[in-house]
Design a protein around this motif. Sequence first.
Motif, short mmCIF file in Angstrom:
data_model
loop_
_atom_site.label_atom_id
_atom_site.label_comp_id
_atom_site.label_asym_id
_atom_site.label_seq_id
_atom_site.Cartn_x
_atom_site.Cartn_y
_atom_site.Cartn_z
N ARG A 1 0.84 -1.19 0.00
CA ARG A 1 0.00 0.00 0.00
C ARG A 1 0.88 1.24 0.00
O ARG A 1 1.91 1.30 0.67
CB ARG A 1 -0.95 0.01 1.20
N GLY A 2 0.46 2.22 -0.76
CA GLY A 2 1.21 3.46 -0.84
C GLY A 2 2.40 3.41 -1.77
O GLY A 2 3.05 4.42 -2.00
N VAL A 3 2.70 2.22 -2.33
CA VAL A 3 3.87 2.06 -3.19
C VAL A 3 3.52 1.29 -4.46
O VAL A 3 3.83 1.71 -5.57
CB VAL A 3 5.02 1.35 -2.45
N GLY A 4 2.87 0.13 -4.30
CA GLY A 4 2.62 -0.78 -5.42
C GLY A 4 3.54 -1.98 -5.33
O GLY A 4 4.02 -2.33 -4.25
N PRO A 5 3.83 -2.64 -6.46
CA PRO A 5 4.74 -3.79 -6.44
C PRO A 5 6.11 -3.37 -5.93
O PRO A 5 6.66 -2.35 -6.37
CB PRO A 5 4.80 -4.24 -7.90
N THR A 6 6.68 -4.14 -5.01
CA THR A 6 8.01 -3.84 -4.47
C THR A 6 8.88 -5.08 -4.54
O THR A 6 8.38 -6.21 -4.58
CB THR A 6 7.95 -3.35 -3.02
N SER A 7 10.19 -4.85 -4.51
CA SER A 7 11.14 -5.96 -4.63
C SER A 7 11.26 -6.75 -3.34
O SER A 7 11.70 -7.90 -3.35
CB SER A 7 12.51 -5.44 -5.05
N SER A 8 10.87 -6.13 -2.23
CA SER A 8 10.99 -6.81 -0.94
C SER A 8 10.15 -6.08 0.09
O SER A 8 9.75 -4.93 -0.12
CB SER A 8 12.46 -6.84 -0.48
N SER A 9 9.88 -6.74 1.19
CA SER A 9 9.18 -6.13 2.33
C SER A 9 9.50 -6.95 3.57
O SER A 9 9.31 -8.17 3.57
CB SER A 9 7.66 -6.11 2.10
#
Length: 278
Positions: free
Chosen positions: A213-221
């Motif tokens: 949320r607030g970013v979209g697809p990400t490489s990691s979390s």
Amino acid sequence: MIPFTKAHACGNDFLIVTEEAAAGRDWAELARQLCARNTGVGADGVEFFAWTNQSGPGAREGRIRLHNADGSVAEISGNGTRCVAAWMAEAAGALPGDTLEIETDAGLRICHVNSVNREKGFTVDVTTGMGVPEFTARTVTIPGGVQIEGVIVSTGNPHFVILVDNADFSVDGQGWQSIGQQICGHPDFPYQINVEFVRILNPGEIEIRIFERGVGPTSSSGTGTSASATAAIALHGGTSPLRVLAPGGGQTVAWNGPGTELQLTGPASLIARGEAWG
């Protein structure tokens, strides 16, 4: 001018800006400006930092407030917290075995420094206590009447974890990015929710995709890794320690099950310092 340090954890990148440097600014607007990939510095979020222990250069206690790239406030980022731990470790001259304490909007996080590497920049390997996860099964109905089964997991912030059995992480014939966007902004979640897609490779290893949320697809979390591991261990036969692979790299989760604190281990690197017009 706004001084910043840029750091990343498995490709999940953050800017660290002191509260003093951001004093008098609208933090949401500043985050949007700084995080813009083409017109700003570029990042998934900004961690606004203040020391809470003023005992001198060896201080190892601080507080952070996280704004996502779109300016929205998030309770915590596991990777962002680890990036701040790397920044604190360098500032404090921390060594393997040392501990850093970071207050977040999701509570206190204790970060244990496992290793420090100064060969190319500054990289630390850190184990962070991520709190006691809470989870419950949930079904969400998206447009078209499609029902998506998943698990809501709280790791200090909210996640919806979906188990998949295919290499492209699609669900009901739709790409994971589309499903992630629909669930993230679903009316069932008025404050939005992070979405993870989990593919079990073997009892000790899973692969994930993340729509943040607030970013979209990400490489990691970091919290997404923790939430995915919680669902895999609690409900799908995963074992601890569990290796969690994301596009940006792997992290390791140790968790003894419901009612116990989850431990997340992974790297974080400082990659740049500079000043931006704000």
